[in-house]
Design a protein around this motif. Sequence first.
Motif, PDB file in Angstrom:
ATOM      1  N   TYR A  33      -1.271  25.768  30.567  1.00  0.00           N
ATOM      2  CA  TYR A  33      -2.736  25.879  30.617  1.00  0.00           C
ATOM      3  C   TYR A  33      -3.142  27.222  30.021  1.00  0.00           C
ATOM      4  CZ  TYR A  33      -7.378  26.835  32.561  1.00  0.00           C
ATOM      5  OH  TYR A  33      -8.703  27.155  32.693  1.00  0.00           O
ATOM      6  N   ASP A  34      -4.249  27.250  29.297  1.00  0.00           N
ATOM      7  CA  ASP A  34      -4.833  28.531  28.892  1.00  0.00           C
ATOM      8  C   ASP A  34      -6.345  28.377  28.759  1.00  0.00           C
ATOM      9  OD1 ASP A  34      -4.621  31.268  28.295  1.00  0.00           O
ATOM     10  OD2 ASP A  34      -4.761  30.889  26.150  1.00  0.00           O
ATOM     11  N   SER A  35      -7.028  29.476  28.964  1.00  0.00           N
ATOM     12  CA  SER A  35      -8.474  29.491  28.744  1.00  0.00           C
ATOM     13  C   SER A  35      -8.849  30.837  28.141  1.00  0.00           C
ATOM     14  CB  SER A  35      -9.229  29.284  30.060  1.00  0.00           C
ATOM     15  OG  SER A  35      -8.931  30.331  30.958  1.00  0.00           O
ATOM     16  N   HIS A  36      -9.898  30.845  27.351  1.00  0.00           N
ATOM     17  CA  HIS A  36     -10.424  32.097  26.810  1.00  0.00           C
ATOM     18  C   HIS A  36     -11.939  32.084  26.875  1.00  0.00           C
ATOM     19  CE1 HIS A  36      -7.049  34.389  25.089  1.00  0.00           C
ATOM     20  NE2 HIS A  36      -6.454  33.213  25.076  1.00  0.00           N
ATOM     21  N   ARG A  37     -12.479  33.282  27.089  1.00  0.00           N
ATOM     22  CA  ARG A  37     -13.924  33.455  27.055  1.00  0.00           C
ATOM     23  C   ARG A  37     -14.387  33.444  25.600  1.00  0.00           C
ATOM     24  NH1 ARG A  37     -17.540  35.609  30.794  1.00  0.00           N
ATOM     25  NH2 ARG A  37     -15.890  36.101  32.258  1.00  0.00           N
ATOM     26  N   ILE A  96      -2.295  27.217  21.170  1.00  0.00           N
ATOM     27  CA  ILE A  96      -0.915  27.678  21.005  1.00  0.00           C
ATOM     28  C   ILE A  96      -0.429  28.401  22.254  1.00  0.00           C
ATOM     29  CG2 ILE A  96       0.535  29.323  19.737  1.00  0.00           C
ATOM     30  CD1 ILE A  96      -0.609  28.312  17.180  1.00  0.00           C
ATOM     31  N   HIS A  97      -1.315  29.141  22.927  1.00  0.00           N
ATOM     32  CA  HIS A  97      -0.885  29.847  24.142  1.00  0.00           C
ATOM     33  C   HIS A  97      -0.480  28.852  25.238  1.00  0.00           C
ATOM     34  CE1 HIS A  97      -3.515  33.508  22.824  1.00  0.00           C
ATOM     35  NE2 HIS A  97      -2.510  33.243  21.994  1.00  0.00           N
ATOM     36  N   ALA A  98      -1.285  27.794  25.419  1.00  0.00           N
ATOM     37  CA  ALA A  98      -0.945  26.777  26.422  1.00  0.00           C
ATOM     38  C   ALA A  98       0.330  26.038  26.019  1.00  0.00           C
ATOM     39  CB  ALA A  98      -2.107  25.795  26.577  1.00  0.00           C
TER      40      ALA A  98
HETATM   41 MG    MG Z   1      -4.430  32.990  25.824  1.00  0.00          MG
END
Ligand code: MG
Length: 158
Positions: A9-13, A43-45
């Motif tokens: 999982y990843d999230s960004h503002r 890609i981070h997730a």
């Molecule tokens: Mg990230």
Amino acid sequence: MDYRVGFGYDSHRLSEGLPLVLGGVSVESSMGCIAHSDGDAVIHALCDALLGAAALPDIGTHFPDNDPAYKGIDSKILLQKTVGLLQQQGWSVNNVDITIVLEKPKLMDYKPKMQQCLSAILNLTAEQIAIKAKTNEKMGFVGKGEGVAVVVAVTIKK
Ligand code: MG
């Protein structure tokens, strides 16, 4: 053959005037991700799903967001390094299933490019990489356009 499942999982503002990069592809948008790297939440997730499948430490341990070496880095490089870490332990990627949750813009037209980009790094065919995009029906931080969230499931084998 040994198979493992991984979940990431990843999230960004999001902020006005920043570039938006998802799945290694530049997306036309007035808003982009605030991040130490290029902010590619897909890609981070994906990296975390791969690392999790191999029971390796998470992306933040391998590529700390306070390390100047990773400032503004192209996340494709992080994915290449992650695939290398798995290869060292004999793992290869079997399939990838990505869901991107973003209120706007619509990502339909970008999916083939993302598949192409990721397949080259993961050594998979486009048929082994599923990319779904949806909105959050105007609910929560994604629905208000404040951020993007991505979940990824993978299987790896050796
Ligand atoms: Mg990230």
